[in-house]
Scaffold this active site. Sequence first.
Site, PDB file in Angstrom:
ATOM      1  N   HIS A 193      37.982 147.414  15.352  1.00 43.12           N
ATOM      2  CA  HIS A 193      38.835 148.264  16.177  1.00 43.12           C
ATOM      3  C   HIS A 193      38.256 149.677  16.061  1.00 43.12           C
ATOM      4  O   HIS A 193      38.319 150.287  14.992  1.00 43.12           O
ATOM      5  CB  HIS A 193      40.276 148.265  15.665  1.00 43.12           C
ATOM      6  CG  HIS A 193      40.973 146.945  15.754  1.00 43.12           C
ATOM      7  ND1 HIS A 193      42.037 146.717  16.605  1.00 43.12           N
ATOM      8  CD2 HIS A 193      40.773 145.774  15.092  1.00 43.12           C
ATOM      9  CE1 HIS A 193      42.461 145.474  16.460  1.00 43.12           C
ATOM     10  NE2 HIS A 193      41.702 144.880  15.544  1.00 43.12           N
ATOM     11  N   HIS A 247      50.805 146.292  14.679  1.00 45.50           N
ATOM     12  CA  HIS A 247      51.207 145.641  15.921  1.00 45.50           C
ATOM     13  C   HIS A 247      52.490 146.224  16.506  1.00 45.50           C
ATOM     14  O   HIS A 247      53.191 145.570  17.269  1.00 45.50           O
ATOM     15  CB  HIS A 247      51.276 144.123  15.725  1.00 45.50           C
ATOM     16  CG  HIS A 247      49.915 143.531  15.560  1.00 45.50           C
ATOM     17  ND1 HIS A 247      49.090 143.270  16.625  1.00 45.50           N
ATOM     18  CD2 HIS A 247      49.199 143.229  14.446  1.00 45.50           C
ATOM     19  CE1 HIS A 247      47.944 142.803  16.181  1.00 45.50           C
ATOM     20  NE2 HIS A 247      47.989 142.774  14.859  1.00 45.50           N
ATOM     21  N   ASP A 301      38.252 143.753  10.751  1.00 45.99           N
ATOM     22  CA  ASP A 301      39.505 144.105  11.437  1.00 45.99           C
ATOM     23  C   ASP A 301      39.880 145.553  11.104  1.00 45.99           C
ATOM     24  O   ASP A 301      41.022 145.878  10.776  1.00 45.99           O
ATOM     25  CB  ASP A 301      40.621 143.150  11.046  1.00 45.99           C
ATOM     26  CG  ASP A 301      41.701 143.005  12.121  1.00 45.99           C
ATOM     27  OD1 ASP A 301      41.617 143.703  13.147  1.00 45.99           O
ATOM     28  OD2 ASP A 301      42.628 142.206  11.935  1.00 45.99           O
ATOM     29  N   HIS A 341      43.544 138.918  23.499  1.00 40.59           N
ATOM     30  CA  HIS A 341      44.459 139.251  22.405  1.00 40.59           C
ATOM     31  C   HIS A 341      45.885 138.955  22.824  1.00 40.59           C
ATOM     32  O   HIS A 341      46.302 139.278  23.941  1.00 40.59           O
ATOM     33  CB  HIS A 341      44.325 140.722  22.018  1.00 40.59           C
ATOM     34  CG  HIS A 341      44.928 141.039  20.681  1.00 40.59           C
ATOM     35  ND1 HIS A 341      46.294 141.065  20.475  1.00 40.59           N
ATOM     36  CD2 HIS A 341      44.356 141.329  19.484  1.00 40.59           C
ATOM     37  CE1 HIS A 341      46.536 141.365  19.209  1.00 40.59           C
ATOM     38  NE2 HIS A 341      45.376 141.527  18.587  1.00 40.59           N
ATOM     39  N   HIS A 392      42.241 136.233  19.855  1.00 48.59           N
ATOM     40  CA  HIS A 392      43.361 136.318  18.914  1.00 48.59           C
ATOM     41  C   HIS A 392      44.498 135.604  19.634  1.00 48.59           C
ATOM     42  O   HIS A 392      45.014 136.099  20.635  1.00 48.59           O
ATOM     43  CB  HIS A 392      43.661 137.793  18.653  1.00 48.59           C
ATOM     44  CG  HIS A 392      44.901 138.062  17.857  1.00 48.59           C
ATOM     45  ND1 HIS A 392      44.913 138.899  16.767  1.00 48.59           N
ATOM     46  CD2 HIS A 392      46.184 137.640  18.000  1.00 48.59           C
ATOM     47  CE1 HIS A 392      46.142 138.982  16.288  1.00 48.59           C
ATOM     48  NE2 HIS A 392      46.924 138.223  17.022  1.00 48.59           N
ATOM     49  N   LYS A 437      37.410 140.290  24.970  1.00 42.19           N
ATOM     50  CA  LYS A 437      38.352 139.967  23.894  1.00 42.19           C
ATOM     51  C   LYS A 437      39.702 139.599  24.481  1.00 42.19           C
ATOM     52  O   LYS A 437      40.304 140.368  25.232  1.00 42.19           O
ATOM     53  CB  LYS A 437      38.506 141.176  22.965  1.00 42.19           C
ATOM     54  CG  LYS A 437      39.643 141.046  21.952  1.00 42.19           C
ATOM     55  CD  LYS A 437      39.397 139.919  20.947  1.00 42.19           C
ATOM     56  CE  LYS A 437      40.610 139.662  20.067  1.00 42.19           C
ATOM     57  NZ  LYS A 437      41.030 140.800  19.279  1.00 42.19           N
ATOM     58  N   HIS A 453      40.181 135.867  12.755  1.00 39.84           N
ATOM     59  CA  HIS A 453      41.075 135.516  11.630  1.00 39.84           C
ATOM     60  C   HIS A 453      41.737 134.155  11.836  1.00 39.84           C
ATOM     61  O   HIS A 453      42.939 134.024  12.056  1.00 39.84           O
ATOM     62  CB  HIS A 453      42.119 136.592  11.326  1.00 39.84           C
ATOM     63  CG  HIS A 453      42.601 137.385  12.479  1.00 39.84           C
ATOM     64  ND1 HIS A 453      43.202 136.843  13.571  1.00 39.84           N
ATOM     65  CD2 HIS A 453      42.553 138.722  12.727  1.00 39.84           C
ATOM     66  CE1 HIS A 453      43.513 137.785  14.429  1.00 39.84           C
ATOM     67  NE2 HIS A 453      43.124 138.932  13.951  1.00 39.84           N
ATOM     68  N   HIS A 480      34.224 142.354  14.120  1.00 37.81           N
ATOM     69  CA  HIS A 480      35.652 142.479  14.449  1.00 37.81           C
ATOM     70  C   HIS A 480      36.084 143.905  14.147  1.00 37.81           C
ATOM     71  O   HIS A 480      36.743 144.190  13.150  1.00 37.81           O
ATOM     72  CB  HIS A 480      36.465 141.473  13.638  1.00 37.81           C
ATOM     73  CG  HIS A 480      37.901 141.373  14.057  1.00 37.81           C
ATOM     74  ND1 HIS A 480      38.639 140.225  13.924  1.00 37.81           N
ATOM     75  CD2 HIS A 480      38.748 142.273  14.620  1.00 37.81           C
ATOM     76  CE1 HIS A 480      39.876 140.431  14.361  1.00 37.81           C
ATOM     77  NE2 HIS A 480      39.959 141.681  14.787  1.00 37.81           N
TER      78      HIS A 480
END
Length: 569
Positions: free
Chosen positions: A138, A322, A362, A221, A248, A219, A274, A136
């Site tokens: 980024h 975010h 993450d 999200h 996610h 992915k 998560h 995971h």
Amino acid sequence: MSFSMSRKQYADMFGPTVGDAIRLADSELFIEIEKDYTTYGDEVKFGGGKVIRDGMGQHPLATSDECVDLVLTNAIIVDYTGIYKADIGIKDGMIASIGKAGNPLLMDGVDMVIGAATEVIAAEGMIVTAGGIDAHIHFICPQQIETALASGVTTMIGGGTGPATGTNATTCTPGPWNIHRMLQAAEEFPINLGFLGKGNCSDEAPLKEQIEAGAVGLKLHEDWGSTAAAIDTCLKVADRYDVQVAIHTDTLNEGGFVEDTLKAIDGRVIHTYHTEGAGGGHAPDIIKAAGFPNILPSSTNPTRPYTINTLEEHLDMLMVCHHLDANIPEDIAFADSRIRKETIAAEDVLHDLGVFSMISSDSQAMGRVGEVIIRTWQTADKMKKQRGKLQEDNGVGDNFRVKRYIAKYTINPAIAHGIADYVGSVEVGKLADLVVWNPAFFGVKPELVLKGGMIAYSTMGDPNASIPTPQPVLYRPMFAAKGDAKYQTSITFVSKAAYEKGIHEQLGLKKKVKPVHGIRKLTKKDLILNDKTPKIDVDPQTYEVKVDGQLVTCEPAEIVPMAQRYFLF
């Protein structure tokens, strides 16, 4: 003629053996050696006046074809396959043999030959594990890779293009152009890498082109819209190309609730990031997804383990990652809906029960890339202190618990992402991605990190000193991280479709390139020692979590091991 030694003398000379217990760092976790594959009286050891000398432990006639390139002597192997002592032989960057090393002209039961072509790492008293796999990531900055390597992680899977706003929030490398550039950037690093494309699309064509461009998976999200249509389309394409989908889910429940997402998934295998929800996902009950046989659930490390500081730090992290505004009430409500102490507390216990299967970082997006391994063992330690020994651990050690937890960041993410044939465990035939630990620093600071059988990262003292150990001792890149050596000791993973189309030749990649495979028929039962599928319920008012009708919770830790005792900052 036999020679008797005390157990302490033997451990000091050759390392612990069967019946000895070893404490892991400053935790309350102990391992007990289950089997010793070295031969008493015929152990190999390097050094002045020791065994590995020409005509003694070293075969005087063996050429490079007949002996291993590197041997780790008398290592304590900690792996999902067992906790045992053996010599590890490496040939052409692969684990070639695990057992007894030496000279068969003088020794019985030799599994691997030491010759003039063999280098030695003295692993007496040291623990050897497989390199960690962080699934995971980024890819916000390339410096993450150095930090991950120095922690013992040797494989990273995720998405991104650098510190773009999209990457800061979502693990996606969107579109063929970005995927190709990241595959080219991967050439620079002595680590195994795989990139996830953007899966949020209700038409198949934009998803297919990303997989054919080299993405190892897709992915989904919520920041791009994890709608039922996007989920269904993404999984249809993944089934066709045999790649993994990571998701996610929809924190705000705008497009539906957790039941609607599970209906859209429709029994197909998927990796849920998560899964407790503090990092994102259906509020308040995404955690119940961990009870389904097609769901491969993971945690990210900010909630590992649940401590007195966990809740406080999460709000600010969430606002930054975010792209939320503290002046907008709806953004504050969005953040608050994620951070629930009840589900975070339950997450600890669900890991200990083997319900949650994987742990990842993450990285820089509500997670710390260098702390996957530390936080895994902090969680295991906390659970032993609060819940006692597991029923399966009826000896002195905590072997079953240790094997369960090490599987969470080694073999299980490898299985989930179709790379377990290459990496993820200490087994013959796999890439020699190995981490050597002093037990006092286990899980915290490795001594050596091997990539493809060559040392890539290590603690190293002053390069101008007369010996390797004087201060300042820092983590420094070694020769496997330099020049063309990194191309031979690391892998870039791509989809089978991209591999068969020759993406490595098209882009001029020098690194080893391997296809992912065997993903779409997986179920949770394939995840080792972490395959439980109980019924999980969440009270929508109190957020209390019940497993098969029983309340599951724990107290926050006030003190954790592997922390300030080991770090100045």
